[in-house]
Scaffold this active site. Structure first.
Site, PDB file in Angstrom:
ATOM      1  N   GLU A 102       0.761  -1.225  -0.033  1.00  0.00           N
ATOM      2  CA  GLU A 102      -0.055  -0.200   0.198  1.00  0.00           C
ATOM      3  C   GLU A 102       0.894   1.490   0.026  1.00  0.00           C
ATOM      4  OE1 GLU A 102      -2.383   1.550  -0.866  1.00  0.00           O
ATOM      5  OE2 GLU A 102      -4.259   1.569   0.588  1.00  0.00           O
ATOM      6  N   ASP A 103       0.398   2.376  -0.571  1.00  0.00           N
ATOM      7  CA  ASP A 103       0.960   3.662  -0.464  1.00  0.00           C
ATOM      8  C   ASP A 103       1.179   4.297   0.754  1.00  0.00           C
ATOM      9  OD1 ASP A 103      -1.418   4.135  -0.552  1.00  0.00           O
ATOM     10  OD2 ASP A 103      -1.547   5.583  -2.346  1.00  0.00           O
ATOM     11  N   ASP A 106      -3.159   6.085   6.807  1.00  0.00           N
ATOM     12  CA  ASP A 106      -3.595   7.368   7.285  1.00  0.00           C
ATOM     13  C   ASP A 106      -4.443   6.941   8.406  1.00  0.00           C
ATOM     14  OD1 ASP A 106      -4.026  10.218   6.874  1.00  0.00           O
ATOM     15  OD2 ASP A 106      -5.856  10.009   6.191  1.00  0.00           O
ATOM     16  N   PHE A 155      -0.697  16.645   3.537  1.00  0.00           N
ATOM     17  CA  PHE A 155      -1.086  15.915   2.413  1.00  0.00           C
ATOM     18  C   PHE A 155       0.118  15.894   1.405  1.00  0.00           C
ATOM     19  CE2 PHE A 155      -3.557  14.812  -1.372  1.00  0.00           C
ATOM     20  CZ  PHE A 155      -4.534  13.964  -0.639  1.00  0.00           C
ATOM     21  N   ARG A 168       0.830  11.011 -10.245  1.00  0.00           N
ATOM     22  CA  ARG A 168       1.415   9.704  -9.675  1.00  0.00           C
ATOM     23  C   ARG A 168       2.701   9.394  -9.976  1.00  0.00           C
ATOM     24  NH1 ARG A 168      -3.154   7.210  -7.026  1.00  0.00           N
ATOM     25  NH2 ARG A 168      -5.334   7.626  -8.034  1.00  0.00           N
TER      26      ARG A 168
HETATM   27  P1  IMP Z   1      -6.983   5.624   5.339  1.00  0.00           P
HETATM   28  O1  IMP Z   1      -8.001   4.466   5.013  1.00  0.00           O
HETATM   29  O2  IMP Z   1      -7.476   6.699   6.192  1.00  0.00           O
HETATM   30  O3  IMP Z   1      -5.549   4.879   6.119  1.00  0.00           O
HETATM   31  O4  IMP Z   1      -6.399   6.225   3.858  1.00  0.00           O
HETATM   32  C1  IMP Z   1      -5.471   5.655   3.106  1.00  0.00           C
HETATM   33  C2  IMP Z   1      -5.921   6.008   1.751  1.00  0.00           C
HETATM   34  O5  IMP Z   1      -6.068   7.463   1.633  1.00  0.00           O
HETATM   35  C3  IMP Z   1      -4.520   5.832   0.801  1.00  0.00           C
HETATM   36  O6  IMP Z   1      -4.591   4.744   0.315  1.00  0.00           O
HETATM   37  C4  IMP Z   1      -4.661   7.096  -0.010  1.00  0.00           C
HETATM   38  O7  IMP Z   1      -5.301   6.748  -1.267  1.00  0.00           O
HETATM   39  C5  IMP Z   1      -5.230   8.285   0.646  1.00  0.00           C
HETATM   40  N1  IMP Z   1      -4.538   9.110   1.370  1.00  0.00           N
HETATM   41  C6  IMP Z   1      -4.349   9.314   2.590  1.00  0.00           C
HETATM   42  N2  IMP Z   1      -3.192  10.484   2.671  1.00  0.00           N
HETATM   43  C7  IMP Z   1      -2.919  10.696   1.697  1.00  0.00           C
HETATM   44  C8  IMP Z   1      -2.006  11.721   0.993  1.00  0.00           C
HETATM   45  O8  IMP Z   1      -1.515  12.734   1.913  1.00  0.00           O
HETATM   46  N3  IMP Z   1      -1.902  12.012  -0.281  1.00  0.00           N
HETATM   47  C9  IMP Z   1      -2.628  11.191  -1.318  1.00  0.00           C
HETATM   48  N4  IMP Z   1      -3.523  10.326  -0.790  1.00  0.00           N
HETATM   49  C10 IMP Z   1      -3.525  10.103   0.540  1.00  0.00           C
HETATM   50 MG    MG Z   2      -4.099   4.043  -1.841  1.00  0.00          MG
END
Ligand code: IMP
Ligand code: MG
Length: 185
Positions: A102-103, A106, A155, A168
């Site tokens: 995963e990238d 958050d 962000f 990307r």
């Molecule tokens: P989570 O479910 O809140 O952990 O969110 C994870 C997803 O939110 C990641 O897979 C990203 O697609 C998106 N995301 C969260 N923070 C960022 C950011 O700073 N830049 C771009 N995408 C983000």
């Molecule tokens: Mg993602």
């Protein structure tokens, strides 16, 4: 020429640093899975560049697959626990060593739900590899086995992470200046 200079607050992680860390993570993975085979699962689309760079550094035999999820009931820049699979795997993961790639983590909701779904399919092992971790934003605990970088709550974009689906392809991770970013089109 790309126009990101207008809203790039700073380069948070440059290309050289990213590539060095990817090599280190791959070395750990190669060591941990010695004698095994693994299936890398890329969570589309953000994890694509990371997974591609990572897999090229692996010596442990590996196959790849991809899945896409979307979260609904949230604004574009945050997720909730409501995760829907929009593109499922082609591979039966039962009995396999699965490494989810995963990238960014958050709130943790996305990874946490994906792990739940995958666990039901009875993989032999299930581990998580993430490039970026916004630790201070965590709402649900998630196990991270391989982590690229812990980052502050800013962000970010580039190296897979998008701004309205663009950028990307950038080889670095940059911080967005949200006061100067107007959106696309
Ligand atoms: P989570 O479910 O809140 O952990 O969110 C994870 C997803 O939110 C990641 O897979 C990203 O697609 C998106 N995301 C969260 N923070 C960022 C950011 O700073 N830049 C771009 N995408 C983000
Ligand atoms: Mg993602």
């Amino acid at each position: 020429m790309q126009d990101y200079q207008n809203f790039l607050a700073e380069v948070l992680i440059d290309e050289k640093t990213l590539q060095k860390r990817v090599i280190e993570l791959a070395a750990e993975i190669n060591r941990d899975y010695q004698g095994e085979r693994i299936l890398l699962i890329c969570i589309l689309r953000g994890a694509l560049p990371f997974m591609v760079d990572l897999m090229r550094q692996l010596t442990v035999p590996n196959a790849i697959d991809c899945m896409a999820v979307s979260s609904y009931g949230a604004g574009a820049r945050e997720s909730t626990g409501n995760i829907r699979v929009t593109m499922d795997l082609q591979t039966n993961i039962e009995g396999k060593n699965v490494l989810l790639v995963e990238d960014i983590v958050d709130s943790g909701h996305t990874i946490s739900r994906v792990l739940e779904m995958l666990r039901m399919r009875k993989p032999k092992t299930l581990k998580v590899c993430v490039l970026l971790d916004k630790e201070s934003r965590r709402e649900v605990a998630v196990p991270i086995d391989y982590k690229g970088f812990a980052i502050a709550n800013k962000f970010v974009f580039g190296y897979g992470l998008d701004l309205d689906e663009y950028y990307r392809n950038l080889p670095f991770v940059g911080v967005v200046d949200l006061n100067r970013y107007q959106g696309v089109g």
